[in-house]
Design an enzyme around this catalytic site. Structure first.
Site, PDB file in Angstrom:
ATOM      1  N   ASP A   1      -3.282   4.581  -2.472  1.00 54.29           N
ATOM      2  CA  ASP A   1      -4.321   4.989  -1.768  1.00 54.29           C
ATOM      3  C   ASP A   1      -4.995   6.294  -2.366  1.00 54.29           C
ATOM      4  O   ASP A   1      -4.110   7.074  -2.591  1.00 54.29           O
ATOM      5  CB  ASP A   1      -3.866   5.149  -0.318  1.00 54.29           C
TER       6      ASP A   1
ATOM      7  N   ASP B   1       0.757  -1.286   0.045  1.00 52.82           N
ATOM      8  CA  ASP B   1       0.135   0.072   0.141  1.00 52.82           C
ATOM      9  C   ASP B   1       0.965   1.274   0.068  1.00 52.82           C
ATOM     10  O   ASP B   1       1.657   1.337   0.828  1.00 52.82           O
ATOM     11  CB  ASP B   1      -0.898   0.056   1.350  1.00 52.82           C
TER      12      ASP B   1
ATOM     13  N   HIS C   1     -10.928  -3.260   3.033  1.00 54.80           N
ATOM     14  CA  HIS C   1     -10.819  -2.896   4.555  1.00 54.80           C
ATOM     15  C   HIS C   1     -11.749  -1.667   4.853  1.00 54.80           C
ATOM     16  O   HIS C   1     -11.761  -1.216   6.120  1.00 54.80           O
ATOM     17  CB  HIS C   1      -9.365  -2.692   4.885  1.00 54.80           C
ATOM     18  N   ASP C   2     -12.329  -1.193   4.000  1.00 49.22           N
ATOM     19  CA  ASP C   2     -13.337   0.111   4.231  1.00 49.22           C
ATOM     20  C   ASP C   2     -14.855  -0.294   3.800  1.00 49.22           C
ATOM     21  O   ASP C   2     -15.674   0.623   4.225  1.00 49.22           O
ATOM     22  CB  ASP C   2     -12.882   1.176   3.252  1.00 49.22           C
TER      23      ASP C   2
ATOM     24  N   GLU D   1      -6.567   2.879  -6.108  1.00 47.88           N
ATOM     25  CA  GLU D   1      -7.660   3.040  -5.451  1.00 47.88           C
ATOM     26  C   GLU D   1      -8.521   4.388  -6.197  1.00 47.88           C
ATOM     27  O   GLU D   1      -8.097   5.563  -5.778  1.00 47.88           O
ATOM     28  CB  GLU D   1      -7.861   3.235  -3.943  1.00 47.88           C
TER      29      GLU D   1
END
Length: 533
Positions: free
Chosen positions: A201, A99, A325-326, A264
């Site tokens: 990200d 990430d 994860h969100d 993302e």
């Protein structure tokens, strides 16, 4: 047949490191824990693991507030542990994707401390600083994703700084060439250590309007949504200049052999696909979150598959995601039975699939009591259901008291069903979801129609979604019952390769098939179906 790169033919598996495996008893997963569990990932058939942030951080947003881009947070280990992870993963044929968090740093990052020290510091312009607005008000109306204004007053230098998320996460100024070069050097630091790629990200947020114009009011906002949605972020997101940055990042990775850049990007399809870049020199895989966001029914999913495929630039490679994860876990969103159908969908659509850890055993969101809440999104705007803790809970490896995850107190609670929903129990069950994932990934790896083939004849018949995958003489038809009642569907003659319960393999199909409630099948049709299993 065209040779595909590993990130096209393979399957990616996201690990949230705090929750994968703890080895030192502090209740938080770590790098030695990931190494310890690599064989699970290999047995599943995964090609690459993407690891959420492991950099030094005050953990205001659990690693997405980076204090040093070129080291490892002590709670996860150290650089020696990371180098060992690279070695151990590569020796098993696994790739490592990190990430990368370029939009903002921690407010404790040395860059920000310098920037904050005075208005004439050389790093002042590394962040976004603005004078107060008229009558000592905010510079403009921009909002934080985590609630409230996106501007924080700095008393010492008498200016505001901008933060897309927490005030502890000041945004970098990506219009500054020095910032760009520093961040590209970060990429090279990890590439030189053997990293195989990056998931970037909030890639679509990197550039903000240089005139700092107010965002317009969102007329569709409803009060039970995040306050961030009160405005339309046209001046703080998806600015045209961001594509130059994406192409520059891609150029850095292209300086190394066989690397991948994943972005993302939460945008509508027609805007998402622009991130492939001119001449496909942008992100290799702009993350496609449509399966997370769409209604779970046959017409909706057929519609997004058709729309996405039609929108892809010529030569662009598609990808699909069920969870991360969100977002709430897929088994919680659509139920355990449909989670099996979703597995077939994810792993037979055209393109690269990404699996979130625990999806392979049907992990659900775990209820989090108010006193157990960790996530700042929930703390800042409680009661709106914005908290992400439920989908970040520890992986249950076995049915023991602490699920084989830790010998200490887990940082988030284990699921109440972990005694039965765990890797060990499902490994012993022939018809388990874990075994279905394993068989599906094995099918992908061994069948050119799924890895290379076209997707055609996407159709809807009642609650049944069907589509065909073909490559040369290989032809598969997938039929998925997204309803909760049995259904009959027309079908070409063939032989069942897989079904949701793994109980119909080898069954002959002839001009029609009965699907049980929440059942999906993969059928080999045509001359290839006459071969032995």
């Amino acid at each position: 047949m065209e040779d595909l790169k590993w990130w096209q033919s393979g399957v990616i598996y996201q690990i949230y490191p705090r929750s994968f495996q703890d080895t030192n008893g502090d209740g938080i997963g770590d790098l030695p824990g990931i190494i310890q569990r690599l064989d699970h990932v290999v047995r599943l058939g995964i090609d690459a693991i993407w690891i959420s942030p492991i950099y030094p951080s005050p953990m205001a947003d659990f690693g997405y507030d980076v204090a040093d881009y070129c080291d490892i947070a002590p709670i996860f280990g150290n650089l020696a542990d990371f180098d060992r992870l690279i070695t151990e993963a590569h020796s098993r044929g696994l790739r490592i994707i990190l990430d990368f968090v370029p939009n903002h740093t921690s407010n404790r990052h040395p860059w920000f401390l310098e920037s904050q020290s005075s208005r004439d510091n050389p790093k002042r312009d590394w962040y976004i600083w603005k004078d107060a607005g008229k009558e000592a008000g905010l510079p403009n109306n921009w909002l934080s994703h985590f609630g409230g204004p996106a501007w924080e007053w700095d008393e010492s230098t008498k200016q505001y700084y901008y933060h897309s998320f927490l005030k502890e996460q000041p945004d970098l100024n990506w219009r500054n060439p020095a910032v760009k070069q520093a961040m590209y050097d970060v990429l090279r630091f990890w590439l030189d250590r053997g990293v195989d790629g990056f998931r970037v990200d909030v890639l679509w947020l990197l550039i903000k309007d240089d005139e700092f114009r107010d965002n317009p009011v969102n007329r569709g906002y409803v009060p039970d949504e995040s306050s961030y949605r009160r405005l339309l972020p046209i001046f703080t997101a998806n600015r045209p200049e961001v594509h130059e940055i994406v192409s520059e990042m891609r150029a850095v990775l292209d300086g190394y052999p066989d690397r991948v850049l994943i972005g993302e990007i939460y945008l509508p399809i027609e805007e998402l696909v622009t991130y492939y870049g001119r001449d496909l020199k942008g992100a290799n895989l702009p993350f496609n979150f449509q399966l997370i966001q769409t209604a779970w029914n046959a017409p909706s999913i057929a519609g997004i598959v058709a729309e996405y495929e039609a929108a892809l630039p010529r030569g662009a490679w598609p990808n699909w995601v069920l969870g991360n994860h969100d977002k709430a876990r897929i088994a919680s969103r659509i139920g355990e039975a449909q989670a099996r159908v979703a597995a077939i969908l994810l792993l037979t659509l055209r393109g690269t699939p990404t699996i979130y850890y625990g999806e392979e055993i049907g992990m659900k969101d775990v209820p989090i009591a108010p006193e157990q809440v960790q996530d700042p999104a929930e703390k800042n705007e409680p009661g709106l259901g914005l908290g992400r803790d439920p989908e970040r809970t520890p992986m249950p490896w076995d049915g023991s008291l602490l699920a084989g995850f830790t010998t200490g107190t887990p940082w988030l609670p284990l699921g109440p069903d972990h005694a039965s929903t765990n890797v060990a129990a499902m490994s012993d069950s022939h018809e388990s979801l874990l075994n279905l994932y394993h068989r599906l990934i094995k099918l992908r790896r061994g069948n050119p129609a799924v890895t290379h083939g076209a997707i055609e004849t996407v159709g809807v018949e009642g609650n049944i979604l069907s589509y065909e995958r073909s490559q040369g003489n290989d032809r598969l038809v997938i039929a998925l019952n997204l309803g909760h009642q049995p259904a009959q569907v027309s079908f070409p003659s063939g032989r069942v390769l897989l079904s949701t319960r793994l109980d119909r393999i080898g069954e002959k199909v002839d001009q029609g098939v009965s699907l049980g409630a929440d059942e999906g099948i993969v059928v080999q049709v045509g001359s290839e179906s006459k071969r032995g299993g």
